[in-house]
Design a protein around this motif. Structure first.
Motif, PDB file in Angstrom:
ATOM      1  N   ILE A 306       0.854  -1.194   0.000  1.00 58.50           N
ATOM      2  CA  ILE A 306       0.000   0.000   0.000  1.00 58.50           C
ATOM      3  C   ILE A 306       0.891   1.246   0.000  1.00 58.50           C
ATOM      4  O   ILE A 306       1.937   1.265   0.641  1.00 58.50           O
ATOM      5  N   GLU A 307       0.458   2.246  -0.745  1.00 54.19           N
ATOM      6  CA  GLU A 307       1.088   3.570  -0.640  1.00 54.19           C
ATOM      7  C   GLU A 307       0.195   4.410   0.249  1.00 54.19           C
ATOM      8  O   GLU A 307      -0.944   4.742  -0.134  1.00 54.19           O
ATOM      9  N   VAL A 308       0.661   4.720   1.458  1.00 54.53           N
ATOM     10  CA  VAL A 308      -0.153   5.549   2.338  1.00 54.53           C
ATOM     11  C   VAL A 308       0.421   6.963   2.389  1.00 54.53           C
ATOM     12  O   VAL A 308       1.588   7.197   2.068  1.00 54.53           O
ATOM     13  N   HIS A 309      -0.417   7.892   2.823  1.00 55.96           N
ATOM     14  CA  HIS A 309      -0.077   9.315   2.749  1.00 55.96           C
ATOM     15  C   HIS A 309       0.640   9.754   4.024  1.00 55.96           C
ATOM     16  O   HIS A 309       0.040  10.311   4.937  1.00 55.96           O
ATOM     17  N   ASP A 310       1.964   9.511   4.062  1.00 58.00           N
ATOM     18  CA  ASP A 310       2.716   9.855   5.282  1.00 58.00           C
ATOM     19  C   ASP A 310       3.370  11.222   5.163  1.00 58.00           C
ATOM     20  O   ASP A 310       4.585  11.352   5.230  1.00 58.00           O
ATOM     21  N   CYS A 311       2.560  12.253   5.031  1.00 55.10           N
ATOM     22  CA  CYS A 311       3.116  13.604   5.033  1.00 55.10           C
ATOM     23  C   CYS A 311       3.872  13.820   6.347  1.00 55.10           C
ATOM     24  O   CYS A 311       4.807  14.605   6.414  1.00 55.10           O
ATOM     25  N   PHE A 312       3.455  13.130   7.392  1.00 55.69           N
ATOM     26  CA  PHE A 312       4.147  13.135   8.683  1.00 55.69           C
ATOM     27  C   PHE A 312       4.187  11.707   9.195  1.00 55.69           C
ATOM     28  O   PHE A 312       3.272  10.928   8.919  1.00 55.69           O
ATOM     29  N   SER A 313       5.209  11.378   9.958  1.00 57.67           N
ATOM     30  CA  SER A 313       5.332  10.007  10.451  1.00 57.67           C
ATOM     31  C   SER A 313       4.094   9.606  11.255  1.00 57.67           C
ATOM     32  O   SER A 313       3.615   8.480  11.156  1.00 57.67           O
ATOM     33  N   ILE A 314       3.551  10.563  12.015  1.00 54.62           N
ATOM     34  CA  ILE A 314       2.381  10.239  12.834  1.00 54.62           C
ATOM     35  C   ILE A 314       1.191   9.886  11.933  1.00 54.62           C
ATOM     36  O   ILE A 314       0.375   9.021  12.285  1.00 54.62           O
ATOM     37  N   PRO A 392      -2.215 -10.405  -5.552  1.00 58.86           N
ATOM     38  CA  PRO A 392      -1.685  -9.478  -6.571  1.00 58.86           C
ATOM     39  C   PRO A 392      -2.314  -8.087  -6.502  1.00 58.86           C
ATOM     40  O   PRO A 392      -2.569  -7.459  -7.527  1.00 58.86           O
ATOM     41  N   TYR A 393      -2.558  -7.605  -5.272  1.00 61.91           N
ATOM     42  CA  TYR A 393      -3.301  -6.350  -5.122  1.00 61.91           C
ATOM     43  C   TYR A 393      -2.466  -5.256  -4.446  1.00 61.91           C
ATOM     44  O   TYR A 393      -1.631  -5.553  -3.596  1.00 61.91           O
ATOM     45  N   GLY A 394      -2.782  -4.048  -4.828  1.00 53.45           N
ATOM     46  CA  GLY A 394      -2.141  -2.905  -4.177  1.00 53.45           C
ATOM     47  C   GLY A 394      -3.176  -1.815  -3.933  1.00 53.45           C
ATOM     48  O   GLY A 394      -4.286  -1.861  -4.493  1.00 53.45           O
ATOM     49  N   MET A 395      -2.825  -0.861  -3.102  1.00 55.73           N
ATOM     50  CA  MET A 395      -3.757   0.241  -2.809  1.00 55.73           C
ATOM     51  C   MET A 395      -2.990   1.547  -2.665  1.00 55.73           C
ATOM     52  O   MET A 395      -1.834   1.548  -2.230  1.00 55.73           O
ATOM     53  N   THR A 396      -3.632   2.635  -3.064  1.00 52.64           N
ATOM     54  CA  THR A 396      -3.080   3.964  -2.776  1.00 52.64           C
ATOM     55  C   THR A 396      -4.087   4.735  -1.936  1.00 52.64           C
ATOM     56  O   THR A 396      -5.290   4.632  -2.155  1.00 52.64           O
ATOM     57  N   ILE A 397      -3.555   5.479  -0.965  1.00 54.69           N
ATOM     58  CA  ILE A 397      -4.417   6.368  -0.181  1.00 54.69           C
ATOM     59  C   ILE A 397      -3.794   7.753  -0.220  1.00 54.69           C
ATOM     60  O   ILE A 397      -2.691   7.971   0.265  1.00 54.69           O
TER      61      ILE A 397
END
Lengths: 414, 445
Positions: A306-314, A392-397
């Motif tokens: 997964i690509e998650v939105h880590d603009c900040f580590s928290i 075979p799955y991926g996700m973007t948030i």
């Protein structure tokens, strides 16, 4: 969400280098390429993979704040600049703060679903190093509600997420939380070192944990609960990808196994004028992730990455809880235990994410899609992780503002 | 008078000069800080920037704007709190702009000395000319009804002398900043026989507020800083003269400069430092100090010869280095001046030969830049100098002799009661000259 009336694919992705501090070629005082350069580089690289502009029906571009960072509005008009063959074709610019890129993807997906296009060239771009960070903070604060700017921190968004971190520390313990955040930072840098376009690709710090521990949050100089290592950097970059129907994919001559199929998604909007209901939760992300998974007809455990939105580590820690990988308060442990590392249970942000690869705000959503496309089709080079045959799955948030505009997309190897 | 009141009307004389502009900047920021306090918002604060040169004052205002922007950008987190009650100031950019305006709004650039007649505090940063200082200060004091305090930035003229000749009744202190004042942490504080305790306390509070370290010095021409620097420079000049019996003058300058910088691990070589301060300024200071010295001579015909040839060093108005002993490109020395032929000789022509003559450094990884911020620098230096002492090379011999001389100068400053103790001497060199170690040490024993 209703069942999709036709299949949708993404292919031919491209990321420019994410330029900013950390890259050897970056010199703050020397002139740098502008918006146009990045749009062209990414757009042309994608066109090259799909047989040229003649195959494109529409263009979509995600951008957050070029009107302020670059004093340039009317960004859709820069799409035909990529190639003369795009002249007079329909183009649109989307804006949803740092989720602008994913909104461009959504625009393309919806066009294909509406049968108005078979091939949509989708670009995301932001060029932010045009000003010092203290002024850039003003620009990025536009992703919040302006009525609350006056009471906000000089570094507005770090301030917002510092408050989230503070609430998390208070309930679960600061030392405990920062162990998870430290591991998040280390994963980000180590993954970025495997990706030549990443902003932290040149990072050569030997002991990242020691560096993290040394740089303690200091509210006098920055924000109370985060250090700069907890934050994504200021980045200049663009990404591009095409969104196609099945016919479109044939037209551009890309075999299905070189593409990813979009299985489902969720697009969520939270009221910008409301504070988050609970600082320790990212409720819009939680809702979007749940709906996206359901729409794709899979479970969270089927995802390979997964690509998650880590603009900040928290934000990364909170995302693991919102996704359901960990109970509330257990996200920091989950990350600290290495479960989100590239060899962990669920590898997150395999090329560094926002902290490691870079965060060209309006471009990030497209960058995430390109990364998942690379991983699922085996094009991630040194950063390639193993994609299990049965998963075979991926996700973007992709998140805009403080958990306000959220787009979650599920992909499957084509 | 309270601290705030004392700083309501201030004058800086020589405000466009190298030292004056820094003093003006620091004082303007300090006064703005006071003016922004809620209890002071209805009061006016005035800082007269007095200088003879209109052109200089125009440059000063430009310098202020650039520096204030940098300062404001660094403390925006704090400034947002200061301007919290200003509903019209929302973005960082707006707050930074307002702050720059508020500071500059205190500053009154002017060319007339009369501006100082209403001040309660006057900083003097004009050229090192005792008679001019006395003339200006006595003129102001005759016309100023506030019994103002005078803080002189002189680096060499005895303060008691100015006090007596200008008839200031002890209302003067030596308040000696180091160059550049905005950066260097050191202030040398020199009391006169009649300085009031109140004035000294104010000076300490003011220095503290500026984030400066105070080292008290006795009122002896040159004080501690120049007491060391001038003798150190004389040593280097003497060494060049003796070395140039065997090698050309330009090579000798290059070699002694290199010994001071690389072998003694200093921030810059001695001749580069003289250029930085200004050959003319160094010569003036020696002139001021020399009559007060009984058994030594601070006088260099070489410096005078260079000055007469128009080779003066110092800085251009944009801060770049003017040519002096060295010719500079992008701030780095590239050639050495030959006073006989009146031309510069490129360093690249003789560098290799001279470096070979000097011999290698004990450890090429040890440089001022590489150790200055390290906690274990004492240890590294001890190792470096121990190993230096075991070398028989020309460079090592010159360096040890030089280090010993510096040590001797430091001790003389204490034995002649210019400095209160060895520690003060070291503090001055560490904080005013940014040396990595003090002159009073045991490295060269």
């Amino acid at each position: 969400m209703k069942k999709l009336r036709k299949k949708i694919y993404m292919a031919a992705g491209y990321n420019t280098i994410s330029i900013g501090t950390g890259r050897k070629e970056f010199h703050p005082k020397k002139p740098r390429p502008g918006l146009e350069h990045y749009i062209k580089e990414a757009g042309q690289a994608t066109l090259k993979q799909i047989g040229g502009a003649k195959n494109v029906d529409e263009g979509a571009i995600g951008n957050f704040m070029a009107p302020r960072f670059n004093k340039q509005g009317h960004i859709a008009g820069l799409i035909p600049m990529i190639d003369d063959g795009l002249e007079y074709k329909p183009c649109i610019r989307t804006e949803g703060a740092c989720a602008s890129g994913a909104l461009a993807l959504m625009s393309g997906i919806k066009s294909v679903l509406a049968d108005t296009a078979d091939v949509v060239l989708t670009v995301g771009v932001e060029v932010q190093n045009t000003m010092k960070a203290i002024y850039g903070a003003d620009v990025l604060a536009g992703a919040g509600w302006f009525q609350k700017r006056k009471d906000g921190h000089a570094y507005f968004f770090p301030g917002q997420f510092s408050n989230r971190a503070g609430a998390y520390y208070e309930k679960y313990g600061m030392e405990y939380a920062r162990k998870g955040m430290r591991r998040w930072f280390r994963n980000a840098i180590e993954n970025a070192r495997l990706c030549p376009t990443a902003q932290e690709y040149h990072n050569s710090v030997k002991d990242l944990d020691a560096l993290y521990d040394k740089l303690k949050p200091n509210g006098k100089a920055f924000v109370d609960n985060l250090s700069v290592l907890d934050c994504s950097k200021v980045s200049d970059a663009a990404s591009a990808i095409v969104i196609c129907s099945e016919e479109g994919l044939k037209k551009v001559g890309i075999p299905k196994d070189q593409a990813v199929e979009v299985l489902g998604w969720a697009q969520v909007e939270r009221n910008l004028t409301n504070d988050p209901p609970d600082l320790k939760e990212v409720t819009a992300i939680k809702k979007a992730a749940k709906e996206a998974i359901e729409s794709a007809g899979i479970t969270i455990n089927d995802l390979a990455t997964i690509e998650v939105h880590d603009c900040f580590s928290i934000a990364g820690i909170l995302a693991t809880e919102a996704l359901g990988f960990a109970e509330p308060g257990k996200g920091a442990q989950f990350v600290a235990d290495g479960h989100t590392a590239r060899d962990g249970k669920i590898p997150l942000n395999t090329t560094g994410g926002l902290i490691g690869w870079g965060h060209p705000t309006g471009g990030t959503g497209v960058h995430q899609a390109v990364t998942i496309w690379e991983q699922l089709t085996g094009k991630a080079g040194e950063a390639q992780i193993e994609i299990p045959k049965d998963r075979p799955y991926g996700m973007t948030i992709n998140m805009g503002g403080d958990d306000v505009t959220v787009v979650a997309i599920i992909y499957k190897r084509g | 008078m309270t601290y705030d009141e004392k700083l309501r009307n201030v004058t800086v004389l020589g405000a466009a000069g190298k030292m004056g502009s820094g003093i003006l900047l620091l004082t303007a920021v300090e006064m703005a800080e006071l003016s922004l306090k809620p209890e002071n918002k209805s009061k006016t604060f005035v800082l007269n920037a007095v200088d003879l040169s209109d052109e200089g004052l125009a440059g000063l205002m430009k310098y202020l704007k650039v520096q204030l922007q940098k300062i404001a950008e660094k403390k925006t987190v704090y400034l947002r709190k200061v301007y919290a009650d200003r509903a019209d100031l929302i973005e960082n950019g707006e707050i930074i702009e307002q702050y720059i305006f508020d500071v500059m709004n205190i500053v009154r650039p002017q060319t007339k000395i009369e501006a100082a007649y209403d001040s309660t505090l006057i900083f003097e940063a004009i050229s090192e000319n005792k008679n001019l200082k006395v003339k200006l200060l006595s003129q102001i004091d005759t016309n100023n009804k506030n019994n103002p305090w005078y803080f002189t930035n002189t680096s060499s003229v005895p303060i008691n002398l100015i006090d007596n000749e200008a008839k200031l009744g002890g209302r003067i202190l030596g308040f000696h900043f180091y160059n550049p004042p905005a950066v260097q942490k050191l202030v040398e504080l020199i009391k006169t026989d009649n300085s009031s305790e109140e004035m000294v306390e104010f000076a300490k509070a003011y220095a503290k507020s500026l984030g400066k370290i105070i080292v008290p010095s006795n009122d002896f021409a040159g004080f501690i800083g120049n007491g060391h620097f001038m003798r150190d420079a004389m040593h280097a000049i003497t060494e060049v003269e003796s070395l140039s019996k065997d090698v050309p003058f330009v090579e000798a300058v290059y070699m002694i400069n290199k010994v001071a910088q690389d072998f003694l691990v200093r921030p810059m070589g001695i001749f580069q430092l003289i250029d930085y301060v200004g050959i003319d300024v160094v010569s003036f200071i020696m002139n001021v100090m020399n009559p007060f010295l009984d058994d030594e001579e601070l006088y260099s015909p070489l410096l005078i010869k260079l000055m007469e040839a128009g080779v003066k060093g110092g800085q251009n108005s944009n801060g770049s280095q003017k040519d002096g002993f060295f010719k500079y490109e992008k701030g780095a020395p590239v050639a050495v001046y030959d006073p006989e032929k009146k031309e510069y000789h490129s360093i690249s022509e003789f560098k290799e030969k001279c470096d070979e003559k000097l011999g290698p450094l004990p450890d090429s990884t040890v440089s001022w830049k590489s150790i200055i911020r390290r906690r274990d620098k004492e240890e590294l230096l001890e190792k470096f100098f121990t190993s230096l002492k075991s070398l028989q090379s020309l460079g090592a011999r010159l360096a040890i002799k030089y280090g010993k001389r510096s040590n001797e100068i430091g001790k003389v400053l204490v034995s002649t009661k210019v400095a209160h103790n060895e520690n003060d001497v070291n503090t001055v060199m560490l904080t005013g000259f940014f040396h990595a170690y003090g002159p009073v040490n045991s490295f060269f024993n």
